[in-house]
Write a protein that holds these residues in place. Structure first.
Motif, mmCIF file in Angstrom:
data_model
loop_
_atom_site.group_PDB
_atom_site.id
_atom_site.type_symbol
_atom_site.label_atom_id
_atom_site.label_comp_id
_atom_site.label_asym_id
_atom_site.label_seq_id
_atom_site.Cartn_x
_atom_site.Cartn_y
_atom_site.Cartn_z
ATOM 1 N N ARG A 14 -9.732 -36.309 54.724
ATOM 2 C CA ARG A 14 -10.366 -37.551 54.272
ATOM 3 C C ARG A 14 -11.792 -37.739 54.800
ATOM 4 O O ARG A 14 -12.660 -38.211 54.039
ATOM 5 N N LEU A 29 -13.907 -35.943 52.436
ATOM 6 C CA LEU A 29 -13.951 -36.639 51.147
ATOM 7 C C LEU A 29 -14.896 -37.841 51.196
ATOM 8 O O LEU A 29 -15.662 -38.093 50.253
ATOM 9 N N LEU A 86 -16.102 -40.212 48.282
ATOM 10 C CA LEU A 86 -14.934 -41.068 48.183
ATOM 11 C C LEU A 86 -15.281 -42.449 48.733
ATOM 12 O O LEU A 86 -15.784 -42.572 49.848
ATOM 13 N N ASP A 139 -11.284 -46.825 47.757
ATOM 14 C CA ASP A 139 -10.306 -45.845 47.282
ATOM 15 C C ASP A 139 -9.586 -45.171 48.440
ATOM 16 O O ASP A 139 -8.408 -44.821 48.335
ATOM 17 N N ALA A 140 -10.294 -44.978 49.548
ATOM 18 C CA ALA A 140 -9.665 -44.372 50.719
ATOM 19 C C ALA A 140 -8.515 -45.224 51.225
ATOM 20 O O ALA A 140 -7.515 -44.701 51.741
ATOM 21 N N SER A 194 -5.538 -45.733 47.695
ATOM 22 C CA SER A 194 -4.655 -44.641 47.273
ATOM 23 C C SER A 194 -3.472 -44.447 48.215
ATOM 24 O O SER A 194 -2.336 -44.289 47.752
ATOM 25 N N PHE A 232 -7.716 -41.956 43.041
ATOM 26 C CA PHE A 232 -7.687 -40.591 42.539
ATOM 27 C C PHE A 232 -6.349 -40.187 41.945
ATOM 28 O O PHE A 232 -6.203 -39.069 41.462
ATOM 29 N N CYS A 261 -5.943 -35.752 47.579
ATOM 30 C CA CYS A 261 -7.110 -36.322 46.918
ATOM 31 C C CYS A 261 -7.647 -35.399 45.826
ATOM 32 O O CYS A 261 -7.231 -34.260 45.660
ATOM 33 N N ASN A 262 -8.610 -35.922 45.100
ATOM 34 C CA ASN A 262 -9.425 -35.146 44.176
ATOM 35 C C ASN A 262 -10.700 -35.936 43.952
ATOM 36 O O ASN A 262 -10.738 -37.139 44.173
ATOM 37 N N THR A 275 -3.483 -36.558 38.608
ATOM 38 C CA THR A 275 -4.816 -37.131 38.755
ATOM 39 C C THR A 275 -5.102 -38.203 37.709
ATOM 40 O O THR A 275 -6.242 -38.672 37.602
#
Length: 702
Positions: free
Chosen positions: A83, A86, A91, A95-96, A99, A107, A117-118, A482
């Motif tokens: 992370r 990311l 990112l 969103d961190a 998700s 993501f 993640c993506n 995704t």
């Protein structure tokens, strides 16, 4: 002259630490650290986060690495503790948080674990869709690296010059098949790939000396040619930054792959449920003393930031993180009505494709030539293997993004001759041999597809695909996991089934395994014409496809047909009416089609025979219409009886056509045993003409 295979362990003289935005580095490390703290102390106890992985201790070198990944075509294969990397690559803080809480958006739109993640590359690098399997990130990263070189050197796209791929992992993953397969690819092909290994000493509770001899993968790779090695302390900001800078520079300069190992402390358990009771107290104390965050502060204050500036930065981070948390908490949960969407490519209400953000040819607007489902047959007949070869040749000619690869597909032309002459005609960059690793073949294909190519991978025999199961499963679920951000349309050609003889290794079909696998189209042609249309459809599809080539049919007289033309495209999910009849419906596919035809003649039964041609999707409407007419159904296939695809057909008929039936639905298939080698045993195992004819007679006289 120095040995380039000796690992670089000290700060390179050429390093330029002023190239880093150290305030941004500190901001991102502090933000990552605070997100971890809030999850551990608030969100996990409140059960708002159910599956948590902390990056505390790994964060400083990850942010430094991310700061160096500035090329818009860079690609990163990451893992569950990535992370901080990311966050550095784009990112959002919201969103961190959202998700891991399973909130909408983000993501995965609540479909996957929050640390899997993506990140589709827009103005920056792409983070390839991660998976929960340890080591599964390596071979797709290698595929991305090979695609970078292909797009630069073969397609002539200057935008790819200087780009690289990164495979990011912990030290436990160096024991996996994916690591060694990717390492072989990277070093034999000299790919622009950086292996970045964070060594925290433990794979959950297993110490690193049980993952690799001596506990240091760098020491064990000194004999590898074409691999630059770097080894250092990830808690030393200046030293880690210098080593990262040189390692990235080596790969960007085209000097081949590199591997960098940095030691870091894991300051939390493996996951939120891990209390680290297996670590001795002195180890825990040493890890706390090695925390890279105080070292980062000591490095920056006062030379780069004043004490007041650091305090102000901490306050800024807390405000931003708390605001992101509130926004994430306010997000709604995902819509349950949408959970089945995006298994396959979808169309919008206006009929246009609902294009994924990354992966495959569609996001870049690549269009295929117009095709037709009306054949334009040549005068003479050809066998299936020649028809397949001609189809591959034509698609190579019209689609410069198409590549064909696998074991022995180059000068040898494939063990079944399907690629004979193609490397000579199109060059080694487009038709090439691979190392002996099915994990590598399929994983490489996934990475190439994510990078905008159309890979056609050959697995020599169906049974040989078993080592690639992880990559096959992950490929099929990419679009769903995704929420249509990514897709990896690939074609996996897979010969199988009995031929002149059988055996448990080369003669397996087991096609139902791939029908059951999420996200895969499955084609199983019985003749040369259908093979052309279905293979061309697969190579122009937005979905990944398993393309079965039955070994018996490759040169069998019953499978020979006129070549239907270079424009022939056969839609998936459309059965072929082999023979009309009124007394019995026979549903079959592959090598059993010819046997069912001969059995109907031998039994004198007015049977209607349907060749499904594709099993995912399959033509339910044609089967139901036929059974409603004949009132009887026999399903014949070569896969094992128990839970074979015939069971799915039977279940559908019982549900949809029960009151139309005048007899029980019958299935004829291989007993639940492997395919035997002895010819007599083979004949007693695979449904034969006499056996099928007898079953037909029994059904019509029921």
């Amino acid at each position: 002259m120095s040995d380039r295979r000796q690992p670089v362990t000290a700060r390179p003289a050429s390093s330029d630490l002023s190239a880093f935005d150290w305030r941004r580095v500190a901001y991102l490390v502090l933000a990552s650290r605070l997100i971890d703290e809030i999850e551990e102390t608030r969100l996990v106890p409140e059960r708002k986060v159910l599956y948590q992985f902390s990056a505390r201790g790994h964060d400083v070198p990850q942010v430094l690495l991310g700061s160096l990944l500035t090329h818009p075509k860079d690609g990163v294969g990451a893992y569950y503790r990535s992370r901080p990397l990311l966050l550095t690559l784009g990112l959002s803080l919201e969103d961190a948080f959202a998700s891991p809480m399973g909130k909408s958006g983000g993501f995965s739109d609540g479909r996957d674990i929050g640390v899997v993640c993506n990140l589709p590359g827009r103005d920056g690098p792409t983070v390839l869709p991660m998976a929960g399997d340890v080591g599964s990130q390596f071979t797709p990263a290698a595929g991305w690296a090979q695609a970078l070189r292909y797009r630069r050197d073969v397609l002539g796209e200057a935008a790819y010059d200087g780009a690289l791929a990164v495979a990011h992992s912990g030290e436990g993953a160096v024991a996996t098949n994916g690591f060694w397969s990717a390492l072989t690819m990277a070093t034999t092909l000299r790919l622009p790939l950086l292996f970045y290994v964070e060594d925290n000493g433990y794979g959950i509770s297993v110490p690193s000396h049980l993952q690799t001899p001596g506990g240091n993968i760098v020491e064990n790779l000194r004999s590898f040619k074409h691999l630059r090695l770097f080894d250092g302390d990830g808690t030393d900001p200046a030293g880690a930054a210098s080593l990262l800078q040189e390692a990235v520079g080596v790969v960007r300069a085209g000097e081949g792959p590199a591997l960098l190992r940095l030691t870091v402390p894991r300051l939390s358990g493996h996951s939120g449920q891990d209390n680290q009771a297996y670590k001795p107290p002195e180890r825990l104390e040493a890890e706390r003393a090695a925390d890279p965050l105080p070292k980062l502060r000591a490095f920056l204050v006062p030379d780069h930031l004043s004490p007041d500036a650091w305090d102000a930065l901490e306050a800024e981070v807390r405000r931003d993180v708390e605001a992101a948390l509130e926004a994430a908490l306010a997000r709604p949960d995902p819509d349950p009505a949408a959970v089945t969407r995006y298994v396959f490519a979808e169309t919008k209400p206006d009929g246009t494709l609902d294009v994924q953000q990354a992966g495959g040819l569609a996001p870049e607007g690549v269009a295929f030539p117009e095709g037709t489902d009306r054949p334009d047959p040549e005068p003479s007949r050809t066998n299936m293997i020649t028809a397949i070869r001609r189809t591959l040749e034509h698609e190579l000619r019209v689609n410069p993004r198409l590549l064909i690869f696998g074991e022995d597909v180059g000068p040898k032309g494939g063990v079944h001759t399907a690629t004979m002459g193609l490397q000579e005609a199109f060059g080694e960059a487009r038709v090439f041999d691979t190392s002996l690793s099915e994990e590598g073949i399929v994983g490489r294909a996934v990475g190439m597809a994510l990078a905008g190519l159309m890979p056609v991978a050959e697995i020599q025999f169906r049974k040989y695909a078993d080592p690639a199961t992880e990559q096959l499963n992950n490929c099929g679920t990419i679009r769903w996991r995704t929420a249509n951000r990514f897709a990896a349309p690939i074609v996996v050609r897979m010969p199988g089934g009995f031929a002149k003889v059988g055996d448990p290794w080369h003669s397996v079909t087991d096609e139902v395994r791939f029908v059951h696998a999420v996200g895969w189209q499955v084609a199983f042609p019985s003749n040369a014409e259908d093979a052309v249309g279905l293979l061309r459809a697969a190579m122009r599809s937005h979905n990944p496809t398993i393309f079965f080539e039955h070994r018996l049919l490759l040169d069998h007289p019953s499978a020979r047909r006129p070549y239907p033309g270079d424009d022939y495209v056969l839609p998936f999910g459309r059965a072929r009416l082999v023979r009309s009849g009124a007394a019995l419906t026979v549903v079959t596919w592959g090598a059993m089609v010819d046997r069912c035809e001969r059995a109907a003649r031998a039994a004198g039964v007015d049977a209607e025979i349907l060749d499904l041609r594709t099993l995912r999707p399959w033509d339910r409407d044609a089967v139901l219409a036929s059974v409603r007419k004949t009132k009887r159904c026999l399903v014949v296939h070569e896969d094992a009886l128990t839970a074979g695809f015939g069971a799915e057909i039977a279940a559908t008929l019982v549900r949809e056509a029960f009151f139309d039936l005048d007899a029980p639905i019958e299935r004829l298939a291989v007993p639940d045993i492997p395919i035997p080698y002895n010819l007599g045993l083979l004949a007693a195992t695979v449904p034969g003409v006499d056996q099928i004819a007898e079953k037909m007679h029994d059904l019509v006289t029921f």
